[in-house]
Design an enzyme around this catalytic site. Structure first.
Site, PDB file in Angstrom:
ATOM      1  CG  ASP A  33      63.975   0.869  44.374  1.00  0.00           C
ATOM      2  OD1 ASP A  33      63.789  -0.330  44.090  1.00  0.00           O
ATOM      3  OD2 ASP A  33      64.008   1.311  45.533  1.00  0.00           O
ATOM      4  CD  GLU A  66      62.824  -9.602  38.883  1.00  0.00           C
ATOM      5  OE1 GLU A  66      62.399  -9.357  40.024  1.00  0.00           O
ATOM      6  OE2 GLU A  66      63.631 -10.509  38.635  1.00  0.00           O
TER       7      GLU A  66
END
Ligand code: C2E
Ligand code: CA
Ligand code: CA
Length: 660
Positions: free
Chosen positions: A287, A314
């Site tokens: 994260d 992502e």
């Protein structure tokens, strides 16, 4: 005037104040300022009107009080002109409302008192006492006409009343009753008009407070709406614009945001080996990494006049106006380089780099009006795919004329070379079921390969490449070795089949390789079956023929896979006695139609007449099982009967069914 939090707080407090509390001076000033221009206009007009009406009374002066009329008329006109001029002067020079109000209030007092003093000198005292009744007009005017602040209304009207009452009581020569009644009349008018004046100013103040409240509520509603909109358009983790917002941005650009020669450029960004990053450093670090990249992208995008968004997982997306492909290339390069400059450590990529990098694919709309975001995304995605296959940490501009397959093939070849050493390949087993007893009689070995980032690559993709590059020899041997090891360790029912590529089958040393493995693991050769496909013309391949014969002579089973799809199925059948023939799943899936089911029936009959053991693959439904049983098929395989699964799952399942 600004609606600050302080104003809001005061307005709410003022609305809920007890009746006896005075008005908030801060808000009062605000109220006056808000209406200042209008009030100034009112006073300027009002003073002219008042002076005019006042001078009309000159006639009454002349008729009723002829002995002092000339003085009275002079005073009326003089005072009127003077204060009209004064108010005008103050209005033009200072524009201060208070000063204008004070001037007007002074004007009222001076006009009233200025008239009263000479009037009292008249010999017509009784007439004067009646005429003085009009003095209440000054009181009313001061209180109700000019919108003065309450204290100013009160001050001026009280002064005028005192002057008149004083005149009545102490100067006028009339009887006591008349004095008393007239004085009382003045005081009553004063009281009543003061009350109205107070009510009026209270009313003005309260309606101002309510309008403030309405404004505050509106402001809060707008802010809330903006907040909601922001939430709906923001990715919660990174704070970047989300997919929805980006498609809105795209629409806005296409509708009115583009100049004559401008196009929309889209850069799709994927973080390289992000799954490995997460697996090795944990989700929290993952994260953090995404947040750092998001910050970088939005900063760079702002510098370059672009918009950055998160496309999911992502993946990020950059939307920008461009006029040439060259410019798009420059921008993509900036994003790739700036990520590398961040140098976020990535210790477990699986290649020889150790920092986080990105792969990007970029595409731009064309002059032909192809303005669909989905199209642009697809093109960028394809370009991104080529970037990944040409080693990652790079970008590709989508080129409709160039096939991106070659680059991806090259990279896959690289991957295949190291696949075994890196532990990227594994096998899964899919069971075969006996049609009569419904018992598991064996398993097919199917190879699986993962990319460095953990994503699965389909055998339909990597097997053909492995065949082209020769890596299939190594991979194929490895698969047979796995099967032999698992047979040795776990029995694996009656038989385990392994798929063998035509390339392997044509290789002179292949039977020796297999027999060595069988000996090494000490298993019965009958337990191993090799599935060969009819993808080569067997008649022309003498080495393949020799190999098959040698393997069979040694006791290894040889099965014919995908029967019916190749070009020489019957020739193969004539040449060899295969232990099992697997009918390609296409025939079973065609059984929906009568023609299709007749075809399958014919094939099964033909094979059974030749005494061949028949296996049908691709069984996906109960109806298909029933059909195959009716047709007299020996063995079945398919998702309905058992999906390909890793060894551990097979063992667990076997143990469970043995207990049952
Ligand atoms: P195949 O030999 O025909 O293998 C059967 C394929 O069908 C497998 O796909 C299996 O997962 C799939 N399948 C099984 N049951 C069903 C079903 O009920 N419905 C459908 N639609 N499909 C089903 P997979 O594993 O993707 O393998 C694809 C092909 O790759 C195989 O086709 C085989 O030709 C090749 N392959 C796989 N492993 C190896 C290997 O170790 N060596 C060689 N040379 N080829 C392999
Ligand atoms: Ca097979
Ligand atoms: Ca097959």
């Amino acid at each position: 005037m600004e609606l600050t939090d302080e104003v809001a707080r005061r307005a709410i407090a003022a609305l809920h104040r007890p009746w006896w509390k005075p008005a908030d001076p801060f808000l009062l000033t605000m109220l006056l300022e808000r209406n200042a221009a209008q009030n100034i206009r009112l006073v300027r007009f009002g003073i002219v009107a008042a002076a005019f009406v006042n001078s009309l009374f000159c006639f009454l002066d002349y008729l009723l009080l002829p002995d002092v009329a000339s003085t009275l008329i002079m005073v009326r006109i003089g005072v009127g002109l003077f204060f009209v001029a004064t108010v005008e002067l103050v209005a033009r020079t200072s524009r201060s409302l208070s000063l204008i109000h004070v001037s007007a209030a002074t004007g009222i007092i001076v006009a009233a008192v200025g008239w009263l003093i000479p009037a009292l000198q008249s010999s017509q005292q009784v007439t004067l006492s009646q005429f003085m009744v009009f003095g209440t007009i000054f009181v009313l005017g001061a209180n109700l006409f000019f919108n003065f602040r309450f204290w100013l209304s009160a001050l001026s009207s009280v002064t005028v009343t005192i002057a008149f009452v004083y005149g009545l009581l102490f100067s006028l020569d009339i009887n006591e009753t008349a004095r008393g009644v007239l004085s009382l009349y003045f005081v009553s008018v004063l009281a009543l008009s003061l009350y109205f004046s107070w009510q009026l100013s209270l009313e003005r103040y309260n309606s101002f407070l309510h309008s403030l409240q309405a404004q505050i509520q509106e402001k809060v509603a707008i802010e809330k709406g903006q907040q909601l909109e922001k939430i709906a358009e923001t990715d919660p983790l990174t704070g970047l614009r989300n997919r929805r917002a980006i498609s809105q941005d795209f629409l806005n650009l296409t509708r009115n945001g583009l100049a004559e020669n401008e196009q929309i450029g889209l850069i799709l960004i994927d973080v390289d080996y992000f799954k490995r990053f997460n697996d090795s450093l944990g989700h929290h670090a993952g994260d953090e990494c995404l947040i750092a990249l998001a910050r970088l992208f939005s900063q760079k995008a702002e510098e370059l006049g672009a918009v950055a968004g998160r496309h999911g997982g992502e993946e990020f997306v950059i939307l920008t106006k461009v006029n040439t492909q060259e410019r798009l290339r420059e921008l993509a390069d900036v994003f790739c380089k700036s990520v590398e400059a961040l140098a976020i450590p990535h210790p477990d990529r699986g290649d020889d780099r150790h920092i986080v990098t990105i792969s990007a694919g970029a595409a731009m709309t064309r002059n032909d009006g192809s303005m669909e975001l989905t199209v642009l995304l697809q093109q960028a995605d394809r370009a991104l795919y080529s970037s990944k296959f040409s080693g990652r940490a790079t970008f590709t501009i989508y080129d409709p004329t160039e096939a991106s397959r070659d680059a991806s093939g090259e990279n896959l070849a690289e991957l295949l070379k190291h696949a075994i050493a890196r532990g990227l390949v594994s096998v899964v087993y899919q069971p075969f079921i006996d049609a009569r007893t419904s018992r598991v009689i064996g398993y097919e070995t199917l190879m699986r390969m993962r990319d460095f980032d953990g994503s699965l690559i389909s055998p339909a993709v990597f097997i053909p490449v492995a065949e082209q590059t020769g890596a299939i020899h190594q991979l194929g041997r490895w698969a047979i070795e796995q099967a032999c090891r698992d047979i040795a360790n776990h029995g694996m029912s009656d038989v385990v089949s392994v798929n063998v590529s035509a390339m392997q089958l044509k290789t002179p040393g292949f039977p020796l390789q297999v027999t060595e493995l069988i000996c090494q693991f000490g298993i019965s050769p009958k337990k191993l079956a090799l599935e060969v496909t009819e993808g080569i013309d067997i008649a022309l391949e003498t080495q393949a023929q020799k190999n098959i014969e040698q393997l069979r002579a040694f006791g290894v089973q040889v099965w014919l896979d995908d029967f019916g799809t190749g070009f020489a199925g019957l020739a193969w059948l004539r040449r060899f006695d295969f232990d099992v023939v697997k009918i390609d799943r296409a025939f079973l899936h065609d059984c929906e139609s009568t023609r299709g089911s007749c075809m399958l029936q014919d094939i099964v009959r033909l094979l059974r007449n030749r005494g061949v053991h028949v296996l049908v693959e691709g069984v996906e439904t109960k109806q298909q099982v029933e059909l195959l049983k009716r047709l007299g098929v020996n063995t079945m395989q398919g998702y309905y009967l058992g999906r390909p699964a890793p060894l551990e799952a097979i063992l667990v399942h076997r143990a469970a069914s043995q207990r049952a």
